[in-house]
Design an enzyme around this catalytic site. Structure first.
Site, short mmCIF file in Angstrom:
data_model
loop_
_atom_site.label_atom_id
_atom_site.label_comp_id
_atom_site.label_asym_id
_atom_site.label_seq_id
_atom_site.Cartn_x
_atom_site.Cartn_y
_atom_site.Cartn_z
N ASN A 1 -6.79 -7.83 3.20
CA ASN A 1 -5.53 -7.33 2.65
C ASN A 1 -4.58 -8.54 2.58
O ASN A 1 -3.99 -8.92 3.58
CB ASN A 1 -4.96 -6.23 3.55
CG ASN A 1 -3.57 -5.80 3.12
OD1 ASN A 1 -3.15 -6.09 2.01
ND2 ASN A 1 -2.85 -5.12 4.01
N TRP A 2 -4.49 -9.10 1.40
CA TRP A 2 -3.71 -10.33 1.25
C TRP A 2 -2.20 -10.11 1.28
O TRP A 2 -1.43 -11.06 1.36
CB TRP A 2 -4.09 -11.05 -0.05
CG TRP A 2 -5.41 -11.76 0.02
CD1 TRP A 2 -6.15 -12.00 1.14
CD2 TRP A 2 -6.11 -12.36 -1.07
NE1 TRP A 2 -7.28 -12.70 0.81
CE2 TRP A 2 -7.28 -12.95 -0.54
CE3 TRP A 2 -5.87 -12.46 -2.44
CZ2 TRP A 2 -8.20 -13.61 -1.34
CZ3 TRP A 2 -6.79 -13.13 -3.24
CH2 TRP A 2 -7.94 -13.69 -2.69
N LYS A 3 -1.76 -8.87 1.15
CA LYS A 3 -0.32 -8.58 1.10
C LYS A 3 0.32 -9.42 0.01
O LYS A 3 -0.31 -9.66 -1.02
CB LYS A 3 0.30 -8.80 2.49
CG LYS A 3 -0.52 -8.09 3.58
CD LYS A 3 0.15 -8.04 4.91
CE LYS A 3 -0.74 -7.31 5.90
NZ LYS A 3 -0.14 -7.13 7.21
N HIS B 1 -0.47 1.93 3.72
CA HIS B 1 -0.34 0.84 4.69
C HIS B 1 1.00 0.98 5.42
O HIS B 1 1.99 1.40 4.83
CB HIS B 1 -0.43 -0.51 3.98
CG HIS B 1 -0.52 -1.64 4.95
ND1 HIS B 1 0.60 -2.17 5.54
CD2 HIS B 1 -1.58 -2.27 5.49
CE1 HIS B 1 0.21 -3.11 6.39
NE2 HIS B 1 -1.09 -3.20 6.38
N GLU C 1 3.21 -1.05 6.17
CA GLU C 1 4.34 -1.73 5.52
C GLU C 1 4.89 -0.90 4.36
O GLU C 1 6.10 -0.89 4.12
CB GLU C 1 3.91 -3.14 5.07
CG GLU C 1 3.75 -4.06 6.28
CD GLU C 1 2.69 -5.13 6.12
OE1 GLU C 1 2.30 -5.44 4.99
OE2 GLU C 1 2.25 -5.64 7.17
N GLU D 1 -4.72 1.41 11.94
CA GLU D 1 -4.00 0.17 12.19
C GLU D 1 -2.79 0.45 13.08
O GLU D 1 -1.75 0.91 12.60
CB GLU D 1 -3.50 -0.43 10.87
CG GLU D 1 -4.61 -0.82 9.93
CD GLU D 1 -4.17 -1.90 8.95
OE1 GLU D 1 -4.86 -2.93 8.87
OE2 GLU D 1 -3.13 -1.74 8.30
N GLY E 1 -0.14 -8.21 12.48
CA GLY E 1 0.54 -9.49 12.32
C GLY E 1 1.19 -10.01 13.58
O GLY E 1 1.96 -10.97 13.54
N SER F 1 -4.54 -7.78 13.59
CA SER F 1 -4.89 -9.04 14.24
C SER F 1 -6.39 -9.22 14.48
O SER F 1 -6.80 -9.77 15.50
CB SER F 1 -4.09 -9.21 15.55
OG SER F 1 -2.69 -9.22 15.27
N GLY G 1 -5.50 -8.79 7.60
CA GLY G 1 -4.38 -9.42 6.90
C GLY G 1 -4.44 -10.93 7.03
O GLY G 1 -5.17 -11.62 6.31
N GLY G 2 -3.66 -11.48 7.97
CA GLY G 2 -3.49 -12.92 8.10
C GLY G 2 -4.78 -13.73 8.07
O GLY G 2 -4.88 -14.74 7.36
#
Ligand code: PGA
Length: 253
Positions: free
Chosen positions: A9-11, A95, A97, A167, A173, A212, A233-234
């Protein structure tokens, strides 16, 4: 037997050119990856060129969001059919966010999931508790309620096209990961809820963990019986890191 599904998930990261460069570096690293489905959810602006770069590979293209309407006067929004034409096979909905920063409710998430299914795209539907909800002992209650409401209207015969992503909001993150045991407890609970809702299909539905996930913690997370994949993500922004995560079961020792 559930095939593991490892999703990036590159956001709001990577231009179209950067996405193509990622694909060129990443695909050779996972060419031998077996028994795993790999998905990359890129920004809308990168989907066209990334889709072309992934064409012919086993890596599936995904969107990070969608509008539930098929078309219309919705400035700035993207409809499911537009994603189909670009070759998206998955779409993330709900998600945390989107829920916290853009006010998406469970009802909105449910309508988006239904719209994706209607278009032939598989939803990756996210749920998770906040730190406050966990610390007040309400994790399962919150997850159960959000899951049921986010699945409203999903027909039983389509259940196995859904992927659920657990999640914990406090782990996204932050570098804090739920312990594998904490994650398994919630994943087992989610599967029991899916069984109540969809019966035997729950056994074939995949439930991802997200928050994470890194190359050095993915193996112990994936070893849990009800964890069938990861939403990353990251650590998915770097081809080398994400290839290690995607090949969790085949790491060189
Ligand atoms: P993270 O993000 O891996 O950077 O914690 C996960 C996600 O939000 O999907």
């Amino acid at each position: 037997m559930r095939t593991a599904i490892m999703a990036a998930n590159w956001k709001m990261h990577k231009t179209a050119a950067e996405a193509v460069a990622f694909a060129e570096a990443f695909l050779p690293l996972v060419a031998e990856a077996a028994d795993v489905e790999i998905v990359v959810a890129a920004p809308f602006t990168a989907l066209d060129r990334l889709g072309r770069a992934l064409d012919g590979s086993a890596v599936a293209l995904a969107a990070q969001n969608v509008n539930a309407e098929p078309q219309g006067a919705f400035t700035g929004e993207v409809a499911p059919g537009m994603l189909v034409e670009l070759g998206c096979r998955y779409g993330i909905v709900g998600h945390s966010e989107r829920r916290s920063l853009y006010g998406e409710s469970d009802a909105t998430v449910a309508s988006k999931a239904l719209a994706l299914l209607a278009a032939g795209i598989r939803p990756i539907l996210c749920v998770g508790e906040t730190l406050e909800e966990r610390e007040s002992g309400r994790t399962l209650e919150v997850i159960g309620g959000s899951l049921a409401a986010s699945l409203a209207g999903v027909p039983g015969e389509r259940a196995d096209e859904l992927v659920i992503a657990y999640e914990p909001v406090w782990a996204i993150g932050t570098g804090k990961t739920a312990t594998p045991q904490m994650a398994q407890e919630v994943h087992g609970f989610i599967r029991s809820q899916l069984a109540e809702r969809f019966g035997d299909s729950a056994e074939s539905m995949r439930i991802q963990y997200g928050g994470s996930v890194k190359p050095d913690n993915v193996a112990e997370i994936m070893a849990q019986p009800d964890i069938d994949g990861a939403l990353v993500g990251g650590a998915s922004l770097d081809p080398d890191n994400f290839s290690k995560i995607a090949r969790f079961a085949q790491q060189e020792s």
